[in-house]
Scaffold this active site. Structure first.
Site: not given
Length: 717
Positions: A308, A382, A410
Site C-alpha cells: 500500500e 483484509d 473497520e
C-alpha cells in the site's frame, strides 16, 4: 416522600449494578460481592495476606490484590509476615517463600515456565491456605489477576489446583496510532498517547491501560501505526517512548515500535535504505543500540513494507527476508525481535490479490533469522467480516508465523455496531490446514506445536482510544478482552469468554448473562449476513469503509474496488478461485482444496469466496442463490432486531448509562443494517434481473439514492 426517597437510595446502594457507570473500569470492577452466602464463604477463605514483594512487578501485583480484595470482600485484608490462621492467602515465588517452596513441586514449576502461575489450596503449619505462586514475578501478577477473576465471577476457591501457562510467547496489541494523535481505523476517539506532554506528564490512564492488558495476559504493545513515521525513532520521541515503557514495565508489558524502512534516508541522512548496503546496516545497528539505552527491555520492531505504498526492500531489488534480517541482526544482541507483516499486494501484479502474500513469502521459508516472525492476517484479503483462513498458515514450516487479528471494527460497523469477534477468531484458530495431516489447526501452527517453534505470537489491531470507556461501544471492550484470552489460550471457547466478560463487566445475574451472551454470540453472524453473506467480501464504501459500496469501481487501483471481488454479472456472482479460475485454492493443502473446489462440498458461508455461482443455483435450503442472498440480508436485520429485543429486557438489570448507550447503538445498527441490505440487494438485482421475494420489506430508497450518499469526516481516516 422522605420514606420513599430513603427507600430508593437504599435500593440503589444495595444494587451497585444500577449505579452510574461510564465503562472506564472495563472488566476490572472490584465491587463488593452481592451474594451474601458467597461473600461469607470468600471471607472465611481469605482472611489474611502474606505477600513479600520487592520488585516493581511484585509490588504492582500486591497493590492490585489488596485493592481488588478490599472492594470485592468489603474489608481491608490484614497483612502478615507468616501464616497465623486458616484462610491465609500466601503469594510469592519459591525463592521468596519457604512455605511455597514446600507446597509447589519442582515438576509443576518447571511446566509453568517464565509466565505461568499456580493457584493451589494447601496447608501451612496445620492452617488452610490459598497459594498463588509462579517462577517469576510476572507469573505472580497473572496469578493475582486470575484469583481476583475467580471471585468476580463467583467461582469457588475450595480445593484449588489451577495451573496456567500461555500457549504463545508474544501477545501484543498493534496500535495504529499516529504521532498527531489520530488513529487510523480507530473509532473510539484520539490516541491514548499524549506525545506533546510526554515524557514529563504521565497520564494515570497509562497505568490503567497496563493493568487491563496484564489482567488478560497481553505482554506487549506496538505504540505506532504500521504506516510508520520515522520521527518516532528520533531522540525526542525515544525519550517519550521510554516514559511510557517505565509505566508498562511493572505489568510485564514490553514496548515495540513500527520501523519505517526508509528511516535511514529520512532521519539518517543516507542516500539509500538498501538492506544489503553496509552503511544502512550500520545505521540500523546504531539506532537499535540507541533505543536500548533508553528502553533496556525494548521488544523490537513491527514492519509494514512494500505494501500500500510503504517503502521496503523491494524498492532496491531485495526481498522481504533481506529487509527483515537486516533489522533482526541489529536487534539480536539485545534479544529483540522483528514482526514482519505478510500483508502485501500489488495492483500492478496481474494476479488474484488473495494469492499475493503466499506467492511472495512461501519461497522465502527458512530464509528468515531466528528472531523474525512473519505476521499473517487471519485471511488473505483484509480483515473482512468472514474470510477463510490464510493459506500461509501451514505453508511455511521453517518460519515462525504470528497471527494478526483485527480488534477494531473497520469492516464490522465501526464502534456503533455490536459485533463480538471471538467467534470469528475461534473459527480461524480451529480451521484445519492439513499441513501435517488432519488436526493441523491454525492454532497449532501459531503456538509452535506443529513445527516445534519457540518464537510464537498473536497480534491484535487495537480498538482503543481516549473515549472514557476506551472502545467507544461498551461491548467493544469484549473484543479486547477476548483477544487477550485467546492469545493466552487459542483453544478457549468464545461462549465461555463472553460469559466471563459479562460477569466481570456488568454483573453475575444468571438471567442477564444468558440474554447478553445470546446477543454476543449471534452478533458477528448478524453483521456477516447484513454486510457480506455467503462469502461475499470487500463491499464497503470507498476509502472510509463506512457503509455499503458494492458499486465501487474505476478507482486508481482495481483491488481497492468492490467489483473486483464480487464480479456480479448476468450469469451470477462470486470470485472463481478454483482450478478453472484464479487457482488460489492451489495454495491450500489437498483436503482443503478438495472440499472448497467442489461446489457441492464447499461450505455455503464461503461459496462466493471461491466460486462464481449462477443466480439460479439451488442452495441447501432449497432456495435459489438469489433467494438465499435476499434471505441472508434480511436475516441479518432480523438478528439485530432480536438483539434489540433481548437488550430491552435487560432494563433495570444494568446501570442506566450503559443500558441507554447500548440501546442507542443498537438502534443505529438496525438502521444501518437495513441500509446495507437495501443498497446491496438493489445493486445486485441489476444483474440477477429477479424480484426481491414478496415476504421481505421493499427497499426504502432507490439504488441511485444510495449510490449518491456522501460522507465527510468519517472517523478512522
Amino acid at each position: 416522600m422522605k420514606k420513599l426517597t430513603l427507600s430508593l437510595l437504599l435500593f440503589v446502594l444495595l444494587c451497585p449494578w444500577l449505579q452510574a457507570e461510564d465503562g472506564y473500569r472495563l472488566w476490572l470492577r472490584y465491587d463488593k460481592v452481592q451474594d451474601e452466602q458467597q461473600l461469607k464463604t470468600y471471607r472465611s477463605q481469605v482472611r489474611e495476606l502474606i505477600f513479600p514483594a520487592t520488585s516493581q512487578t511484585a509490588m504492582a501485583a500486591r497493590e492490585e490484590l489488596k485493592e481488588g480484595l478490599s472492594g470485592l470482600l468489603g474489608f481491608t485484608l490484614p497483612e502478615k509476615s507468616s501464616v497465623t490462621q486458616d484462610g491465609a492467602l500466601l503469594v510469592g515465588t519459591p525463592t521468596s517463600s519457604r512455605a511455597i517452596a514446600r507446597l509447589a513441586s519442582n515438576e509443576t514449576l518447571k511446566k509453568l515456565g517464565p509466565e505461568g502461575y499456580l493457584l493451589k489450596s494447601g496447608k501451612v503449619n496445620g492452617k488452610n491456605v490459598t497459594v498463588v505462586t509462579a517462577n517469576t514475578d510476572q507469573g505472580l501478577l497473572y496469578g493475582v489477576f486470575a484469583l481476583l477473576k475467580r471471585i468476580q465471577i463467583h467461582q469457588s476457591l475450595s480445593s484449588l489446583s489451577v495451573e496456567e501457562t500461555p500457549a504463545l510467547k508474544v501477545r501484543v496489541l498493534n496500535h495504529w496510532d499516529n504521532l498527531d494523535r489520530t488513529v487510523e481505523r480507530g473509532y473510539a476517539g484520539f490516541s491514548l498517547w499524549d506525545w506533546h506532554r510526554l515524557p514529563d506528564y504521565l497520564d494515570p490512564r497509562y497505568k490503567d491501560y497496563a493493568r487491563a492488558n496484564a489482567s488478560i495476559g497481553i505482554n506487549g504493545t506496538v505504540l505506532t501505526n504500521v504506516n510508520a513515521n520515522a520521527q518516532v525513532l528520533t531522540k525526542e520521541y525515544l525519550q517519550k517512548v521510554a516514559a511510557l515503557a517505565s509505566v508498562f514495565r511493572p505489568y510485564g508489558i514490553k514496548v515495540y515500535l513500527t520501523a519505517r524502512f526508509s528511516a535511514p534516508i529520512e532521519i539518517g541522512g543516507l542516500k539509500t535504505a538498501d538492506p544489503l548496503n553496509a552503511e544502512v546496516r550500520l545505521w540500523w545497528k546504531k539506532k537499535a543500540d540507541e533505543i536500548y539505552t533508553y528502553i533496556p527491555d525494548f521488544g523490537g520492531f513491527l514492519v509494514k513494507a512494500n505494501s500500500e505504498g510503504q517503502p521496503g526492500p523491494q524498492n532496491y531489488g531485495r526481498n522481504h527476508a533481506d529487509g527483515a534480517n537486516m533489522l533482526a541482526d541489529a536487534l539480536a544482541p539485545h534479544k529483540g525481535i522483528v514482526m514482519w507483516r505478510a500483508f502485501v499486494y500489488d495492483n500492478n501484479v496481474p494476479e488474484d490479490r488473495a494469492k499475493q502474500a503466499y506467492n511472495e513469502f512461501k519461497p522465502l521459508d527458512g530464509q528468515f533469522r531466528e528472531n523474525v516472525m512473519v505476521q499473517v492476517k487471519n485471511g488473505a484479503i483484509d480483515f473482512q467480516p468472514r474470510e477463510p483462513f490464510h493459506p500461509l498458515f501451514g505453508a511455511m514450516p521453517k518460519t515462525p508465523l504470528a497471527m494478526e487479528f483485527q480488534i477494531t471494527q473497520e469492516y464490522l460497523g465501526f464502534a456503533t455496531h455490536l459485533a463480538y469477534l471471538a467467534p470469528m477468531y475461534e473459527e480461524t484458530l480451529k480451521s484445519d490446514t492439513y499441513a501435517r495431516g488432519k488436526g493441523s489447526t491454525v492454532a497449532k501452527v501459531i503456538d509452535g506445536s506443529l513445527e516445534d517453534k519457540s518464537l510464537t505470537g498473536m497480534a491484535g489491531v487495537a480498538n482503543i482510544g481516549n473515549d472514557i470507556n476506551w472502545t467507544g461501544h461498551p461491548f467493544g471492550q469484549s473484543n479486547w478482552y477476548a483477544f487477550g484470552r485467546l492469545a493466552w489460550d487459542p483453544e478457549a471457547k468464545s461462549e465461555d469468554i463472553a460469559a466471563d466478560w459479562l460477569r466481570m463487566t456488568f454483573n453475575n445475574q444468571a438471567s442477564f448473562i444468558k440474554a447478553a451472551q445470546s446477543m454476543m454470540m449471534m452478533s458477528r453472524e448478524a453483521v456477516v449476513n447484513y454486510m457480506t453473506p455467503l462469502g461475499l467480501h470487500h463491499l464497503m464504501g470507498w476509502s472510509h469503509h463506512y457503509g455499503p459500496g458494492p458499486w465501487i469501481k474505476d478507482k486508481p487501483r482495481a483491488d481497492w474496488t468492490s467489483v473486483y471481488y464480487h464480479k456480479a454479472d448476468s450469469f451470477g456472482i462470486g470470485f472463481n478461485r478454483t482450478s478453472t479460475g484464479s487457482k488460489a485454492l492451489s495454495q491450500y493443502f489437498g483436503p482443503v482444496q478438495e472440499k472448497f473446489e467442489n461446489i457441492s462440498t464447499c461450505p455455503e458461508e464461503f461459496l462466493l469466496w471461491f466460486h462464481h455461482v449462477s443466480w439460479d443455483h439451488k442452495m441447501k435450503s432449497g432456495r435459489t442463490l438469489w433467494e438465499e442472498l435476499c434471505f441472508k440480508y434480511n436475516q441479518g436485520v432480523n438478528q439485530v432486531e432480536q438483539m434489540q429485543a433481548l437488550w430491552t429486557q435487560q432494563q433495570g438489570k444494568v446501570d442506566k448509562t450503559r443500558y441507554e448507550q447500548v440501546k442507542s447503538f443498537l438502534a443505529i445498527q438496525n438502521k444501518e443494517a437495513k441500509w446495507w441490505r437495501d443498497a446491496c440487494l438493489l445493486y445486485f438485482q441489476q444483474f440477477s434481473k429477479r424480484p426481491i421475494p414478496a415476504q421481505y420489506p421493499k427497499p426504502a430508497h432507490t439504488l441511485e439514492y444510495y449510490q449518491n450518499l456522501e460522507f465527510q469526516f468519517v472517523p478512522g481516516i
